[in-house]
Design a protein around this motif. Structure first.
Motif, PDB file in Angstrom:
ATOM      1  N   LEU A   7       0.826  -1.210   0.000  1.00 46.20           N
ATOM      2  CA  LEU A   7       0.000   0.000   0.000  1.00 46.20           C
ATOM      3  C   LEU A   7       0.860   1.261   0.000  1.00 46.20           C
ATOM      4  CD1 LEU A   7      -2.698   1.503   0.219  1.00 46.20           C
ATOM      5  CD2 LEU A   7      -2.598   1.147   2.694  1.00 46.20           C
ATOM      6  N   TYR A   8       1.874   1.303   0.865  1.00 45.12           N
ATOM      7  CA  TYR A   8       2.738   2.480   0.915  1.00 45.12           C
ATOM      8  C   TYR A   8       3.495   2.673  -0.399  1.00 45.12           C
ATOM      9  CZ  TYR A   8       1.951   3.171   5.917  1.00 45.12           C
ATOM     10  OH  TYR A   8       1.388   3.434   7.125  1.00 45.12           O
ATOM     11  N   GLU A   9       3.913   1.563  -1.015  1.00 46.78           N
ATOM     12  CA  GLU A   9       4.600   1.687  -2.301  1.00 46.78           C
ATOM     13  C   GLU A   9       3.671   2.280  -3.357  1.00 46.78           C
ATOM     14  OE1 GLU A   9       5.927  -2.296  -2.950  1.00 46.78           O
ATOM     15  OE2 GLU A   9       7.912  -1.915  -2.071  1.00 46.78           O
ATOM     16  N   LEU A  10       2.400   1.856  -3.344  1.00 44.31           N
ATOM     17  CA  LEU A  10       1.426   2.414  -4.284  1.00 44.31           C
ATOM     18  C   LEU A  10       1.208   3.907  -4.040  1.00 44.31           C
ATOM     19  CD1 LEU A  10      -1.194  -0.496  -4.261  1.00 44.31           C
ATOM     20  CD2 LEU A  10       0.157   0.231  -6.236  1.00 44.31           C
ATOM     21  N   ILE A  11       1.140   4.290  -2.779  1.00 45.29           N
ATOM     22  CA  ILE A  11       0.951   5.716  -2.450  1.00 45.29           C
ATOM     23  C   ILE A  11       2.143   6.533  -2.932  1.00 45.29           C
ATOM     24  CG2 ILE A  11       0.816   7.356  -0.528  1.00 45.29           C
ATOM     25  CD1 ILE A  11      -0.808   5.218   0.999  1.00 45.29           C
ATOM     26  N   LEU A  12       3.346   6.038  -2.674  1.00 39.49           N
ATOM     27  CA  LEU A  12       4.545   6.753  -3.109  1.00 39.49           C
ATOM     28  C   LEU A  12       4.567   6.918  -4.631  1.00 39.49           C
ATOM     29  CD1 LEU A  12       7.160   5.028  -0.778  1.00 39.49           C
ATOM     30  CD2 LEU A  12       6.524   7.441  -0.726  1.00 39.49           C
ATOM     31  N   ALA A  13       4.248   5.831  -5.354  1.00 41.38           N
ATOM     32  CA  ALA A  13       4.240   5.900  -6.820  1.00 41.38           C
ATOM     33  C   ALA A  13       3.178   6.872  -7.319  1.00 41.38           C
ATOM     34  CB  ALA A  13       4.003   4.509  -7.400  1.00 41.38           C
ATOM     35  N   HIS A  14       2.011   6.897  -6.646  1.00 38.73           N
ATOM     36  CA  HIS A  14       0.931   7.785  -7.064  1.00 38.73           C
ATOM     37  C   HIS A  14       1.309   9.251  -6.846  1.00 38.73           C
ATOM     38  CE1 HIS A  14      -3.243   8.656  -8.114  1.00 38.73           C
ATOM     39  NE2 HIS A  14      -3.266   9.513  -7.110  1.00 38.73           N
ATOM     40  N   LEU A  15       1.972   9.550  -5.742  1.00 34.14           N
ATOM     41  CA  LEU A  15       2.411  10.930  -5.508  1.00 34.14           C
ATOM     42  C   LEU A  15       3.369  11.390  -6.603  1.00 34.14           C
ATOM     43  CD1 LEU A  15       2.951  10.813  -1.631  1.00 34.14           C
ATOM     44  CD2 LEU A  15       1.253  12.189  -2.846  1.00 34.14           C
ATOM     45  N   VAL A  16       4.282  10.521  -7.009  1.00 33.51           N
ATOM     46  CA  VAL A  16       5.219  10.870  -8.075  1.00 33.51           C
ATOM     47  C   VAL A  16       4.477  11.046  -9.400  1.00 33.51           C
ATOM     48  CG1 VAL A  16       7.191  10.043  -9.433  1.00 33.51           C
ATOM     49  CG2 VAL A  16       7.166   9.741  -6.948  1.00 33.51           C
ATOM     50  N   ASP A  17       3.507  10.163  -9.672  1.00 29.92           N
ATOM     51  CA  ASP A  17       2.711  10.266 -10.908  1.00 29.92           C
ATOM     52  C   ASP A  17       2.027  11.613 -11.003  1.00 29.92           C
ATOM     53  OD1 ASP A  17       3.413   7.761 -11.725  1.00 29.92           O
ATOM     54  OD2 ASP A  17       1.603   6.780 -10.972  1.00 29.92           O
ATOM     55  N   HIS A  20       3.957  15.188  -7.296  1.00 30.54           N
ATOM     56  CA  HIS A  20       4.264  15.592  -5.918  1.00 30.54           C
ATOM     57  C   HIS A  20       5.530  14.863  -5.434  1.00 30.54           C
ATOM     58  CE1 HIS A  20       0.429  17.600  -5.895  1.00 30.54           C
ATOM     59  NE2 HIS A  20      -0.230  16.456  -6.096  1.00 30.54           N
ATOM     60  N   THR A  21       6.623  15.097  -6.132  1.00 33.36           N
ATOM     61  CA  THR A  21       7.866  14.376  -5.833  1.00 33.36           C
ATOM     62  C   THR A  21       8.392  14.708  -4.445  1.00 33.36           C
ATOM     63  OG1 THR A  21       8.424  14.423  -8.182  1.00 33.36           O
ATOM     64  CG2 THR A  21      10.197  13.896  -6.646  1.00 33.36           C
ATOM     65  N   GLU A  22       8.339  15.983  -4.056  1.00 31.93           N
ATOM     66  CA  GLU A  22       8.848  16.363  -2.734  1.00 31.93           C
ATOM     67  C   GLU A  22       8.034  15.709  -1.629  1.00 31.93           C
ATOM     68  OE1 GLU A  22       9.109  20.554  -2.342  1.00 31.93           O
ATOM     69  OE2 GLU A  22      10.614  20.794  -3.919  1.00 31.93           O
ATOM     70  N   ALA A  23       6.705  15.666  -1.826  1.00 30.86           N
ATOM     71  CA  ALA A  23       5.850  15.009  -0.834  1.00 30.86           C
ATOM     72  C   ALA A  23       6.169  13.513  -0.761  1.00 30.86           C
ATOM     73  CB  ALA A  23       4.380  15.215  -1.188  1.00 30.86           C
ATOM     74  N   ALA A  24       6.421  12.921  -1.928  1.00 30.83           N
ATOM     75  CA  ALA A  24       6.772  11.498  -1.960  1.00 30.83           C
ATOM     76  C   ALA A  24       8.059  11.237  -1.189  1.00 30.83           C
ATOM     77  CB  ALA A  24       6.905  11.021  -3.392  1.00 30.83           C
ATOM     78  N   GLU A  25       9.010  12.135  -1.312  1.00 28.28           N
ATOM     79  CA  GLU A  25      10.286  11.968  -0.600  1.00 28.28           C
ATOM     80  C   GLU A  25      10.095  12.077   0.907  1.00 28.28           C
ATOM     81  OE1 GLU A  25      13.211  13.677  -4.147  1.00 28.28           O
ATOM     82  OE2 GLU A  25      12.664  14.941  -2.429  1.00 28.28           O
ATOM     83  N   VAL A  26       9.211  12.975   1.326  1.00 29.21           N
ATOM     84  CA  VAL A  26       8.912  13.102   2.761  1.00 29.21           C
ATOM     85  C   VAL A  26       8.273  11.818   3.291  1.00 29.21           C
ATOM     86  CG1 VAL A  26       7.505  14.313   4.472  1.00 29.21           C
ATOM     87  CG2 VAL A  26       8.700  15.611   2.700  1.00 29.21           C
ATOM     88  N   VAL A  27       7.291  11.294   2.552  1.00 29.03           N
ATOM     89  CA  VAL A  27       6.630  10.046   2.956  1.00 29.03           C
ATOM     90  C   VAL A  27       7.622   8.888   2.947  1.00 29.03           C
ATOM     91  CG1 VAL A  27       4.828   8.383   2.366  1.00 29.03           C
ATOM     92  CG2 VAL A  27       4.377  10.828   2.142  1.00 29.03           C
ATOM     93  N   SER A  28       8.484   8.864   1.948  1.00 27.61           N
ATOM     94  CA  SER A  28       9.489   7.803   1.842  1.00 27.61           C
ATOM     95  C   SER A  28      10.369   7.758   3.080  1.00 27.61           C
ATOM     96  CB  SER A  28      10.341   8.026   0.590  1.00 27.61           C
ATOM     97  OG  SER A  28      11.405   7.112   0.536  1.00 27.61           O
ATOM     98  N   ARG A  29      10.804   8.926   3.535  1.00 27.10           N
ATOM     99  CA  ARG A  29      11.634   8.968   4.742  1.00 27.10           C
ATOM    100  C   ARG A  29      10.838   8.556   5.973  1.00 27.10           C
ATOM    101  NH1 ARG A  29      13.591  13.680   2.152  1.00 27.10           N
ATOM    102  NH2 ARG A  29      12.209  15.001   3.414  1.00 27.10           N
ATOM    103  N   SER A  30       9.598   8.967   6.030  1.00 26.36           N
ATOM    104  CA  SER A  30       8.760   8.675   7.193  1.00 26.36           C
ATOM    105  C   SER A  30       8.485   7.185   7.353  1.00 26.36           C
ATOM    106  CB  SER A  30       7.432   9.435   7.087  1.00 26.36           C
ATOM    107  OG  SER A  30       6.588   9.132   8.177  1.00 26.36           O
ATOM    108  N   VAL A  31       8.172   6.501   6.250  1.00 30.77           N
ATOM    109  CA  VAL A  31       7.829   5.073   6.327  1.00 30.77           C
ATOM    110  C   VAL A  31       9.039   4.189   6.065  1.00 30.77           C
ATOM    111  CG1 VAL A  31       5.461   5.514   5.649  1.00 30.77           C
ATOM    112  CG2 VAL A  31       7.123   4.905   3.894  1.00 30.77           C
ATOM    113  N   MET A  32      10.198   4.820   5.819  1.00 29.52           N
ATOM    114  CA  MET A  32      11.450   4.088   5.622  1.00 29.52           C
ATOM    115  C   MET A  32      11.377   3.105   4.453  1.00 29.52           C
ATOM    116  SD  MET A  32      12.844   3.505   9.518  1.00 29.52           S
ATOM    117  CE  MET A  32      11.486   2.477  10.031  1.00 29.52           C
ATOM    118  N   LEU A  33      10.836   3.604   3.329  1.00 32.61           N
ATOM    119  CA  LEU A  33      10.765   2.807   2.111  1.00 32.61           C
ATOM    120  C   LEU A  33      11.257   3.651   0.931  1.00 32.61           C
ATOM    121  CD1 LEU A  33       7.285   1.013   2.307  1.00 32.61           C
ATOM    122  CD2 LEU A  33       9.524  -0.064   2.399  1.00 32.61           C
ATOM    123  N   PRO A  34      11.977   3.053  -0.006  1.00 34.20           N
ATOM    124  CA  PRO A  34      12.388   3.812  -1.193  1.00 34.20           C
ATOM    125  C   PRO A  34      11.200   4.018  -2.125  1.00 34.20           C
ATOM    126  CG  PRO A  34      13.038   1.525  -1.407  1.00 34.20           C
ATOM    127  CD  PRO A  34      12.486   1.670  -0.015  1.00 34.20           C
TER     128      PRO A  34
END
Length: 445
Positions: A7-17, A20-34
């Motif tokens: 689910l988190y991977e899907l959210i990260l990919a959707h933000l980039v799509d 919202h790359t900066e937001a995706a990077e913030v979420v990536s750091r928060s959930v500790m996933l690339p």
């Protein structure tokens, strides 16, 4: 929930799509996933649209079935007050392990405790290091065991050859052919504190006091004694643990923060919120079998359970061993229980669904001077630990807490006991420089 990671991977990919790359990077750091690179565009939006259509189609039938009556959901047994409870409820996915010989006290107490044959462990093989044998770990398939030493070396040992060492010696004139030690790795400069095998690849990982994690490919030719890759840490390392998928690696050190390493990119993540971290060195980290949670035990005397996706602490057992240092922590196969060893002369069993309730204390041994280990045997009928008084191992019945055998033979403190995941064999590591391989014959003592 085992789907959190996806689910988190899907959210990260959707933000980039959506740009919202900066937001995706913030979420990536928060959930500790690339941020994933392989998810098709708009995948999350497509799945949500299909789910909403499906929900709308079923809503009429569902309302009709319920007929406005409140459902009777009284199964709050195991819920953790005010914290996340995913993975600890009674319907936790246990891969069919419950009732198949693995520990499940709740059901066993309802149906009667199963009869347990006492083991008779005997030594089949002894391997010797130049200094104290510090740690050991079996491969997931039980074919190999690795030992790490204060002399900085790591031995990779063939389990089948240890079991049949005497028979092989009798039928061959070549003594080297019978030797169980397959390889010896020399690449660290300080003692080895922990080891782990990758769950699917022929890789062995080591954590050392020299502040490095090293990766060894044990399919390489026998003359290759060095790691093919290493990672530096700022502090001496104490523990590591591969995620069941093999995609991530936890590490802990003399520092109070746990690190998550992406095994594909080797990017390292830590929790930004320092308030949930331990206040002392983290002695051991271990993933649960399903990868949804991990547990840590610290020099600060506390045990913490962490959500494997968000990285948030969902349970803290404060002063688990009377405020003394927690030396080891580990999970039961069904994810219901945590086994810990501390410097209060006790090995303890905790029910992590029931607010971290202590269920058993396995006593009768001295464990107050050194940072020692305790473990379940392969089918969790027994708990195995160390006794500093007598330099022996102790085998307890996991259900009754009764001592059923002492493992005698070492001439120094047993620092570590590792259990084979596929049969009733053990390997004990001692200050006497030796690793002893034990095999159990079952039968009433």
């Amino acid at each position: 929930d085992g789907n959190h990671l996806q689910l988190y991977e899907l959210i990260l990919a959707h933000l980039v799509d959506d740009g919202h790359t900066e937001a995706a990077e913030v979420v990536s750091r928060s959930v500790m996933l690339p941020i994933p690179k392989t998810i098709p565009p708009k995948r999350l939006a497509t799945l949500v649209e299909k789910a909403l259509i499906h929900e709308k189609q079923e809503s009429g039938d569902r309302n009709s079935r319920n007929n406005g009556v409140d459902s009777k959901h009284d199964d709050d047994d195991g819920a953790m007050d005010g914290v996340q409870t995913s993975g600890f409820e009674g319907d936790h996915n246990n891969d069919g392990l419950s009732g198949d010989g693995f520990l499940d006290l709740e059901n066993e107490e309802k149906n009667g405790l199963p009869p347990t044959e006492h083991p008779n462990y005997t030594t089949r093989f002894i391997t010797t290091h130049k200094e104290g044998c510090r740690c050991a770990r079996f491969s997931p398939d039980g074919k190999y065991v690795a030992t790490g030493s204060f002399d900085t070396s790591i031995k990779l040992i063939d389990v089948d050859k240890m079991k049949n060492y005497n028979q092989i010696l009798q039928r061959t004139e070549n003594a080297d052919e019978a030797k169980p030690v397959a390889k010896t790795f020399y690449d660290h400069t300080q003692p080895i504190n922990d080891l782990d095998f990758h769950p699917t690849l022929p890789l062995l990982c080591s954590a050392s006091k020299d502040s490095t994690i090293r990766f060894f490919d044990y399919t390489k030719l026998s003359h290759v004694k060095k790691a093919y890759r290493y990672l530096n840490d700022s502090h001496p390392l104490r523990s590591l643990s591969f995620h069941p998928s093999g995609d991530f690696l936890l590490s802990s050190s003399d520092h109070h923060m746990i690190r998550l390493i992406d095994c594909n990119t080797f990017q390292i993540y830590t929790r930004a919120d320092n308030s949930e971290n331990h206040s002392g060195a983290v002695n051991q980290v271990r993933w649960a079998k399903d990868g949804n949670f991990y547990v840590s035990g610290s020099k600060d005397g506390n045990i913490k359970v962490w959500d494997g996706v968000s990285g948030r602490c969902v349970r803290t057992v404060s002063g688990a061993h009377g405020g003394g240092e927690v030396g080891s922590v580990g999970w039961s196969k069904n994810g219901k229980y945590i086994l810990s060893c501390g410097k209060d002369n006790g090995v303890k069993l905790w029910d992590m669904r029931m607010n971290g309730k202590r269920l058993r204390v396995y006593g009768g041994a001295v464990m107050s001077k050194n940072r020692l280990q305790a473990t379940f045997n392969w089918n969790e009928d027994f708990v195995v630990g160390s006794d500093e008084n007598g330099n022996c191992g102790v085998v307890w019945d996991s259900r009754t807490g009764e001592i059923v055998q002492k493992l005698v033979g070492h001439n120094g403190t047993i620092r570590w006991i590792a259990a084979c995941p596929v049969d009733n064999s053990l390997l004990s590591c001692s200050d006497d420089h030796r690793g002893r391989f034990w095999v159990a014959e079952l039968g009433q003592l």
